[in-house]
Design a protein around this motif. Structure first.
Motif, mmCIF file in Angstrom:
data_model
loop_
_atom_site.group_PDB
_atom_site.id
_atom_site.type_symbol
_atom_site.label_atom_id
_atom_site.label_comp_id
_atom_site.label_asym_id
_atom_site.label_seq_id
_atom_site.Cartn_x
_atom_site.Cartn_y
_atom_site.Cartn_z
ATOM 1 N N GLU A 85 0.980 -1.175 0.006
ATOM 2 C CA GLU A 85 -0.100 -0.096 0.005
ATOM 3 C C GLU A 85 0.985 1.237 0.045
ATOM 4 O O GLU A 85 0.747 2.204 -0.622
ATOM 5 C CB GLU A 85 -0.892 -0.048 1.161
ATOM 6 N N HIS A 88 2.425 1.495 -3.602
ATOM 7 C CA HIS A 88 1.227 2.103 -4.521
ATOM 8 C C HIS A 88 1.050 3.450 -4.191
ATOM 9 O O HIS A 88 0.936 4.679 -5.211
ATOM 10 C CB HIS A 88 -0.114 1.489 -4.176
ATOM 11 N N HIS A 111 4.646 1.399 -8.766
ATOM 12 C CA HIS A 111 3.589 0.521 -9.074
ATOM 13 C C HIS A 111 3.956 -0.777 -9.539
ATOM 14 O O HIS A 111 3.170 -1.681 -9.098
ATOM 15 C CB HIS A 111 2.934 1.277 -10.246
ATOM 16 N N HIS A 119 -0.894 -5.911 -5.404
ATOM 17 C CA HIS A 119 -1.610 -4.652 -5.396
ATOM 18 C C HIS A 119 -2.669 -4.489 -6.641
ATOM 19 O O HIS A 119 -2.141 -4.187 -7.646
ATOM 20 C CB HIS A 119 -0.808 -3.380 -5.015
ATOM 21 N N THR A 120 -4.030 -4.486 -6.474
ATOM 22 C CA THR A 120 -4.905 -4.601 -7.599
ATOM 23 C C THR A 120 -4.654 -3.502 -8.575
ATOM 24 O O THR A 120 -4.592 -3.320 -9.639
ATOM 25 C CB THR A 120 -6.170 -5.296 -7.335
ATOM 26 N N ILE A 121 -4.894 -2.180 -7.627
ATOM 27 C CA ILE A 121 -4.710 -0.986 -8.665
ATOM 28 C C ILE A 121 -3.503 -0.641 -9.244
ATOM 29 O O ILE A 121 -3.437 -0.034 -10.376
ATOM 30 C CB ILE A 121 -4.924 0.082 -7.519
ATOM 31 N N SER A 122 -2.436 -0.949 -8.399
ATOM 32 C CA SER A 122 -1.090 -0.991 -9.395
ATOM 33 C C SER A 122 -1.138 -1.782 -10.266
ATOM 34 O O SER A 122 -0.437 -1.418 -11.615
ATOM 35 C CB SER A 122 0.178 -0.977 -8.142
ATOM 36 N N LYS A 123 -1.607 -3.040 -10.315
ATOM 37 C CA LYS A 123 -1.623 -3.822 -11.418
ATOM 38 C C LYS A 123 -2.143 -3.235 -12.507
ATOM 39 O O LYS A 123 -1.685 -3.298 -13.758
ATOM 40 C CB LYS A 123 -2.293 -5.289 -11.300
ATOM 41 N N TYR A 124 -3.450 -2.730 -12.429
ATOM 42 C CA TYR A 124 -4.064 -1.813 -13.432
ATOM 43 C C TYR A 124 -3.318 -0.665 -14.040
ATOM 44 O O TYR A 124 -3.113 -0.592 -15.200
ATOM 45 C CB TYR A 124 -5.528 -1.180 -12.861
ATOM 46 N N PHE A 125 -2.567 0.031 -13.002
ATOM 47 C CA PHE A 125 -1.751 1.211 -13.723
ATOM 48 C C PHE A 125 -0.908 0.698 -14.427
ATOM 49 O O PHE A 125 -0.442 1.268 -15.479
ATOM 50 C CB PHE A 125 -1.233 2.049 -12.493
ATOM 51 N N ASP A 128 -2.155 -0.579 -17.531
ATOM 52 C CA ASP A 128 -2.749 0.691 -18.466
ATOM 53 C C ASP A 128 -1.341 1.328 -19.160
ATOM 54 O O ASP A 128 -1.375 1.661 -20.493
ATOM 55 C CB ASP A 128 -3.516 1.450 -17.717
ATOM 56 N N ARG A 158 -11.144 -9.750 -13.302
ATOM 57 C CA ARG A 158 -12.341 -8.964 -13.548
ATOM 58 C C ARG A 158 -13.523 -9.882 -14.261
ATOM 59 O O ARG A 158 -14.623 -9.692 -14.120
ATOM 60 C CB ARG A 158 -12.235 -7.780 -14.377
#
Length: 160
Positions: A85, A88, A111, A119-125, A128, A158
């Protein structure tokens, strides 16, 4: 007198040991003075979660004067110990230039560290950035293809 009694109680509590959960409970109740006291004690002993929460408190000005530099320092201490966390959060700080010079390469690095820990949000970043070629080059490839693989993994998550 009331402050003296509270300070005495907190001092006695420290003699018998406090836990991270004590600090978190105080934080969630809005008792930032107690949370700060507990987190500072635990952070000085190297507790990464306590260090992270001190970063949060300094970033948001909760129980302390808002100070982005101190927030960054606490986040960094926690991140260097592997707290996902905190990693991130450092990435977001570098992306937005909050109290530091904006640096997309450092944001990507943090990230990636957080993403590799799940860490899911960092995976997304990371995914992306890889897909869109933002700040990492359209054909970014360091030999690991982590950004692409992380993005594919996130899409699979997802789907369920």
């Amino acid at each position: 007198m009331k402050n003296f009694i509270l300070d005495l109680f907190l001092g006695i509590t420290l003699l018998f040991g406090v836990s991270f959960d004590d600090g978190l409970s105080a934080y969630q109740k809005g008792d930032f003075k107690t949370a700060l006291f507990v987190f500072e004690d635990l952070a000085s002993e190297g507790n990464a979660k306590a260090q992270y929460f001190l970063g949060v408190m300094y970033q948001n000005g909760e129980g302390v004067r808002q100070d982005y530099k101190k927030a960054f320092e606490w986040y960094e201490r926690a991140a260097l110990q592997g707290d996902a966390e905190a990693q991130h959060t450092l990435a977001l700080i570098y992306e937005n230039g909050t109290g530091v010079k904006q640096d997309f390469e450092k944001a990507r690095e943090w990230h990636k560290k957080a993403a590799l820990q799940g860490h899911t949000i960092s995976k997304y970043f990371i995914g992306d950035m890889h897909i869109n070629g933002e700040d990492v080059g359209k054909d970014y490839d360091d030999g690991s293809q982590d950004g692409h693989n992380i993005y594919k993994e996130l899409l699979r998550e997802r789907a369920f």
